[in-house]
Design a protein around this motif. Sequence first.
Motif, mmCIF file in Angstrom:
data_model
loop_
_atom_site.group_PDB
_atom_site.id
_atom_site.type_symbol
_atom_site.label_atom_id
_atom_site.label_comp_id
_atom_site.label_asym_id
_atom_site.label_seq_id
_atom_site.Cartn_x
_atom_site.Cartn_y
_atom_site.Cartn_z
ATOM 1 N N MET A 108 16.410 3.895 8.738
ATOM 2 C CA MET A 108 15.146 4.106 9.402
ATOM 3 C C MET A 108 14.183 4.737 8.409
ATOM 4 O O MET A 108 14.546 5.617 7.652
ATOM 5 C CB MET A 108 15.341 5.010 10.615
ATOM 6 C CG MET A 108 14.061 5.270 11.359
ATOM 7 S SD MET A 108 14.277 6.135 12.920
ATOM 8 C CE MET A 108 14.807 7.718 12.367
ATOM 9 N N SER B 180 10.422 6.571 8.203
ATOM 10 C CA SER B 180 9.394 7.216 9.006
ATOM 11 C C SER B 180 8.306 7.761 8.098
ATOM 12 O O SER B 180 8.556 8.099 6.949
ATOM 13 C CB SER B 180 10.021 8.358 9.810
ATOM 14 O OG SER B 180 9.056 9.007 10.583
ATOM 15 N N SER B 181 7.101 7.856 8.624
ATOM 16 C CA SER B 181 5.995 8.393 7.850
ATOM 17 C C SER B 181 6.065 9.912 7.815
ATOM 18 O O SER B 181 5.938 10.571 8.837
ATOM 19 C CB SER B 181 4.662 7.956 8.464
ATOM 20 O OG SER B 181 3.602 8.599 7.810
ATOM 21 N N GLN C 72 9.853 -2.934 13.472
ATOM 22 C CA GLN C 72 9.088 -1.803 13.983
ATOM 23 C C GLN C 72 8.757 -2.101 15.435
ATOM 24 O O GLN C 72 8.181 -3.134 15.746
ATOM 25 C CB GLN C 72 7.822 -1.616 13.136
ATOM 26 C CG GLN C 72 7.189 -0.245 13.220
ATOM 27 C CD GLN C 72 6.402 -0.027 14.483
ATOM 28 O OE1 GLN C 72 5.693 -0.895 14.963
ATOM 29 N NE2 GLN C 72 6.537 1.155 15.039
ATOM 30 N N HIS D 295 8.243 4.385 13.128
ATOM 31 C CA HIS D 295 9.263 4.252 12.092
ATOM 32 C C HIS D 295 9.616 2.780 11.934
ATOM 33 O O HIS D 295 9.340 1.968 12.810
ATOM 34 C CB HIS D 295 10.505 5.090 12.420
ATOM 35 C CG HIS D 295 11.201 4.678 13.675
ATOM 36 N ND1 HIS D 295 10.745 5.031 14.927
ATOM 37 C CD2 HIS D 295 12.306 3.929 13.874
ATOM 38 C CE1 HIS D 295 11.551 4.519 15.843
ATOM 39 N NE2 HIS D 295 12.508 3.833 15.227
#
Length: 101
Positions: free
Chosen positions: A1, A3-4, A45, A59
């Motif tokens: 995964m 993620s920002s 996504q 994510h």
Amino acid sequence: MLSSSRNANHAVKTHELPDENLADLLPIAKKIAIAIGAENYNILQNNGRIAHQVVDHVHFHVIPKPAATDEEGLVIGWPTKSPPQDELKALHAELLEKLQQ
């Protein structure tokens, strides 16, 4: 995964995330795909529960597809449609207009 990490606003869906955050994510997904040696893969996504989003933040998943079977990797299946060309052209024109606003 994936993620920002710069997502200070904790965006749940992609359209809530500032463009500058999104610009970082796909290059990282690319690097992950290369790092894991995935020749064939999906970048997934999801936005919203009915779209299979379980974790409430933006994510991406890098999912290797090592074989052309339903035994490994992401299995995709949805009903396909073949709309008439005039409907597709109308939708295309509508989207272009909205994107220019």
